[in-house]
Motif scaffolding. Sequence first.
Motif, PDB file in Angstrom:
ATOM      1  N   ALA A   1       4.365  13.562   2.591  1.00 45.48           N
ATOM      2  CA  ALA A   1       4.484  12.619   3.713  1.00 45.48           C
ATOM      3  C   ALA A   1       5.576  13.009   4.699  1.00 45.48           C
ATOM      4  CB  ALA A   1       4.761  11.215   3.185  1.00 45.48           C
ATOM      5  N   HIS A   2       6.556  13.802   4.260  1.00 42.79           N
ATOM      6  CA  HIS A   2       7.684  14.208   5.111  1.00 42.79           C
ATOM      7  C   HIS A   2       8.404  12.994   5.708  1.00 42.79           C
ATOM      8  CE1 HIS A   2       7.291  18.617   5.110  1.00 42.79           C
ATOM      9  NE2 HIS A   2       6.017  18.374   4.918  1.00 42.79           N
ATOM     10  N   ASN A   3       8.438  11.899   4.970  1.00 45.97           N
ATOM     11  CA  ASN A   3       9.188  10.703   5.362  1.00 45.97           C
ATOM     12  C   ASN A   3       9.322   9.822   4.122  1.00 45.97           C
ATOM     13  OD1 ASN A   3       9.089   7.656   6.320  1.00 45.97           O
ATOM     14  ND2 ASN A   3      10.019   8.855   7.962  1.00 45.97           N
ATOM     15  N   VAL A   4      10.549   9.421   3.791  1.00 51.80           N
ATOM     16  CA  VAL A   4      10.761   8.702   2.539  1.00 51.80           C
ATOM     17  C   VAL A   4      10.130   7.316   2.538  1.00 51.80           C
ATOM     18  CG1 VAL A   4      12.849   9.937   1.867  1.00 51.80           C
ATOM     19  CG2 VAL A   4      13.040   7.929   3.338  1.00 51.80           C
ATOM     20  N   ALA A   5      10.190   6.613   3.679  1.00 54.83           N
ATOM     21  CA  ALA A   5       9.611   5.269   3.731  1.00 54.83           C
ATOM     22  C   ALA A   5       8.098   5.334   3.579  1.00 54.83           C
ATOM     23  CB  ALA A   5       9.993   4.582   5.042  1.00 54.83           C
ATOM     24  N   LEU A   6       7.471   6.270   4.276  1.00 58.31           N
ATOM     25  CA  LEU A   6       6.027   6.430   4.183  1.00 58.31           C
ATOM     26  C   LEU A   6       5.623   6.874   2.784  1.00 58.31           C
ATOM     27  CD1 LEU A   6       3.276   6.421   5.539  1.00 58.31           C
ATOM     28  CD2 LEU A   6       3.758   8.723   6.422  1.00 58.31           C
ATOM     29  N   ARG A   7       6.373   7.791   2.208  1.00 56.53           N
ATOM     30  CA  ARG A   7       6.040   8.277   0.859  1.00 56.53           C
ATOM     31  C   ARG A   7       6.203   7.174  -0.178  1.00 56.53           C
ATOM     32  NH1 ARG A   7       5.285  13.286  -1.787  1.00 56.53           N
ATOM     33  NH2 ARG A   7       4.569  12.724  -3.865  1.00 56.53           N
ATOM     34  N   ALA A   8       7.275   6.400  -0.082  1.00 49.09           N
ATOM     35  CA  ALA A   8       7.487   5.304  -1.041  1.00 49.09           C
ATOM     36  C   ALA A   8       6.367   4.278  -0.949  1.00 49.09           C
ATOM     37  CB  ALA A   8       8.839   4.647  -0.790  1.00 49.09           C
ATOM     38  N   ALA A   9       5.946   3.956   0.280  1.00 49.68           N
ATOM     39  CA  ALA A   9       4.863   2.990   0.460  1.00 49.68           C
ATOM     40  C   ALA A   9       3.540   3.543  -0.056  1.00 49.68           C
ATOM     41  CB  ALA A   9       4.738   2.616   1.932  1.00 49.68           C
ATOM     42  N   LEU A  10       3.279   4.832   0.157  1.00 43.74           N
ATOM     43  CA  LEU A  10       2.045   5.436  -0.337  1.00 43.74           C
ATOM     44  C   LEU A  10       2.032   5.505  -1.865  1.00 43.74           C
ATOM     45  CD1 LEU A  10       1.664   8.285   2.291  1.00 43.74           C
ATOM     46  CD2 LEU A  10      -0.030   6.499   1.861  1.00 43.74           C
ATOM     47  N   ASP A  11       3.171   5.788  -2.466  1.00 45.32           N
ATOM     48  CA  ASP A  11       3.230   5.910  -3.923  1.00 45.32           C
ATOM     49  C   ASP A  11       3.135   4.569  -4.632  1.00 45.32           C
ATOM     50  OD1 ASP A  11       3.383   8.624  -3.823  1.00 45.32           O
ATOM     51  OD2 ASP A  11       5.517   8.775  -4.295  1.00 45.32           O
TER      52      ASP A  11
ATOM     53  N   THR B   1      17.929  12.739   5.705  1.00 39.97           N
ATOM     54  CA  THR B   1      16.996  13.867   5.609  1.00 39.97           C
ATOM     55  C   THR B   1      15.585  13.374   5.328  1.00 39.97           C
ATOM     56  OG1 THR B   1      17.451  14.172   3.242  1.00 39.97           O
ATOM     57  CG2 THR B   1      18.765  15.470   4.789  1.00 39.97           C
ATOM     58  N   GLY B   2      15.498  12.206   4.696  1.00 41.18           N
ATOM     59  CA  GLY B   2      14.200  11.637   4.381  1.00 41.18           C
ATOM     60  C   GLY B   2      13.418  11.147   5.574  1.00 41.18           C
ATOM     61  N   MET B   3      14.029  11.158   6.747  1.00 47.28           N
ATOM     62  CA  MET B   3      13.273  10.814   7.943  1.00 47.28           C
ATOM     63  C   MET B   3      12.266  11.905   8.296  1.00 47.28           C
ATOM     64  SD  MET B   3      14.237   7.807   8.751  1.00 47.28           S
ATOM     65  CE  MET B   3      14.254   7.586   6.948  1.00 47.28           C
TER      66      MET B   3
ATOM     67  N   GLY C   1       8.243  20.978  15.573  1.00 47.78           N
ATOM     68  CA  GLY C   1       8.315  20.457  14.209  1.00 47.78           C
ATOM     69  C   GLY C   1       8.071  18.960  14.154  1.00 47.78           C
ATOM     70  N   LEU C   2       8.642  18.236  15.114  1.00 49.00           N
ATOM     71  CA  LEU C   2       8.427  16.795  15.160  1.00 49.00           C
ATOM     72  C   LEU C   2       6.975  16.469  15.498  1.00 49.00           C
ATOM     73  CD1 LEU C   2       9.664  13.975  14.977  1.00 49.00           C
ATOM     74  CD2 LEU C   2      10.247  14.147  17.409  1.00 49.00           C
ATOM     75  N   GLY C   3       6.400  17.250  16.414  1.00 50.59           N
ATOM     76  CA  GLY C   3       5.012  17.010  16.793  1.00 50.59           C
ATOM     77  C   GLY C   3       4.056  17.198  15.634  1.00 50.59           C
ATOM     78  N   VAL C   4       4.311  18.218  14.821  1.00 49.02           N
ATOM     79  CA  VAL C   4       3.472  18.446  13.638  1.00 49.02           C
ATOM     80  C   VAL C   4       3.528  17.250  12.707  1.00 49.02           C
ATOM     81  CG1 VAL C   4       3.257  19.832  11.542  1.00 49.02           C
ATOM     82  CG2 VAL C   4       3.593  20.956  13.744  1.00 49.02           C
ATOM     83  N   ARG C   5       4.725  16.688  12.547  1.00 51.97           N
ATOM     84  CA  ARG C   5       4.857  15.538  11.653  1.00 51.97           C
ATOM     85  C   ARG C   5       4.169  14.293  12.221  1.00 51.97           C
ATOM     86  NH1 ARG C   5       8.763  18.986  10.378  1.00 51.97           N
ATOM     87  NH2 ARG C   5       9.736  18.914   8.308  1.00 51.97           N
ATOM     88  N   VAL C   6       4.377  14.026  13.494  1.00 51.27           N
ATOM     89  CA  VAL C   6       3.820  12.813  14.090  1.00 51.27           C
ATOM     90  C   VAL C   6       2.294  12.864  14.108  1.00 51.27           C
ATOM     91  CG1 VAL C   6       3.635  11.450  16.209  1.00 51.27           C
ATOM     92  CG2 VAL C   6       5.870  12.314  15.460  1.00 51.27           C
ATOM     93  N   ASP C   7       1.754  13.967  14.600  1.00 53.92           N
ATOM     94  CA  ASP C   7       0.305  14.045  14.797  1.00 53.92           C
ATOM     95  C   ASP C   7      -0.452  14.543  13.571  1.00 53.92           C
ATOM     96  OD1 ASP C   7       0.649  13.220  17.454  1.00 53.92           O
ATOM     97  OD2 ASP C   7       1.006  15.280  18.133  1.00 53.92           O
ATOM     98  N   GLY C   8       0.165  15.480  12.849  1.00 61.50           N
ATOM     99  CA  GLY C   8      -0.569  16.096  11.748  1.00 61.50           C
ATOM    100  C   GLY C   8      -0.334  15.482  10.387  1.00 61.50           C
ATOM    101  N   ILE C   9       0.782  14.736  10.236  1.00 64.79           N
ATOM    102  CA  ILE C   9       1.118  14.200   8.911  1.00 64.79           C
ATOM    103  C   ILE C   9       1.220  12.676   8.938  1.00 64.79           C
ATOM    104  CG2 ILE C   9       2.786  14.250   7.024  1.00 64.79           C
ATOM    105  CD1 ILE C   9       3.623  17.037   7.962  1.00 64.79           C
TER     106      ILE C   9
END
Length: 402
Positions: free
Chosen positions: A312-322, A371-373, A273-281
Amino acid sequence: MALILAVCLSPRIRLDLLPTENVDIRVQDLLLPIGLAILVLAPRGHGRLRWWATWGPWLPAFLWLATVVTLLHLWINDGAVSDLLRIAYFGRTVELFVLAGVLGGLFVRLGSAQGSPAALRALHLAAAANALWLAYQVVTGDIGTLFGEVGDSIESYGPKLVGEPSAFGTGAFWTFIAALSVAERTTGVARARFAWALMVAALAGVYFSQSRINLGLVLVLALLLLAANEGPRRRIRIDVGAVFFAGMTAAIVVLLFGSQIAGRATPEALASGLGVRVDGIWGPLLGVLSDNLLIGVGPGGLSAPDMPRDEAHNVALRAALDFGVVTGALLLVALVVFAVAGRRASRDSASVETRWTGLFAALVIACTLATGMVQDALTAVTSTHLMMIAVGLHMGARPLQD
């Protein structure tokens, strides 16, 4: 009470408004204008809350800059995302703080002597309703929301809430209830056995939901409840009977239903699950962000066809993208500042209502950010609206002099 119960129990009502997006409306969306009207028509003085003193300058700064960023994207109008979709995503963000403001204002209008018991009754009723619905699904094997096709639009790993179908939303609710049990017990609002009853319901609910990040958080909150003590010396006092009851219940659940989550909780499954997030998202979306650091891709921008992922499956990344790096960071800072203020009030305030709502808000914000991590916890409706219940209650319970 109606607003709290709506957030905790109401279904997603799917509307076919946008051809490329799923648009859901919930009961709280309909109740908010009514609550706002009550406050607007109230006699002067009922709305005199020092909300910004709690938030500091961070929330106003975020709201102003988020508005500017959204207007810039509407002006640029690259055609990848419709203006209506951008406005809808921005409005969903603003609605969070309207929800907290209305709850806080209604709490003040009632007064702490009425507002605090009413809020607790609603929260306890929501926990009981969802726990009973969970038990029904486990016993019968009939998995779904109470409302059938009306609110059952998302697949899940296990039993769902009365109105919420998603695994993450279900797990977020039980983490919310676990935080409530710690807040009530630590500040002396609830007896140990009642707090542990809430915690056992939360442990069972999050276990069956198979939301791994929320399961970890509820276990941490259970440890905090073990050490909870409302006494002045804050010594650790463990209610042996309550702990034995909780332990036996957990052991029975694991023995009977352990295979349901075993496959998702193995080291291999967690690493996958972590690998999918790091590499795929995260990797591809960080590349998108590097080209749009100042204003991001805008609210709703991840829905564009050329985006590598729509979440984004990460709150910091999503906030920055938005909203861009600076504006997105202001949102996170505002939440952290509020959580710190709530924690401080839970220790220092003379008001029991301020203490339990302050600790409740601090715990729920911390859990939402945790959870937002690995999830878009600040854009998922259930997790954010639950967080704003806790925030709004503390805004309303906080005395003006604080």
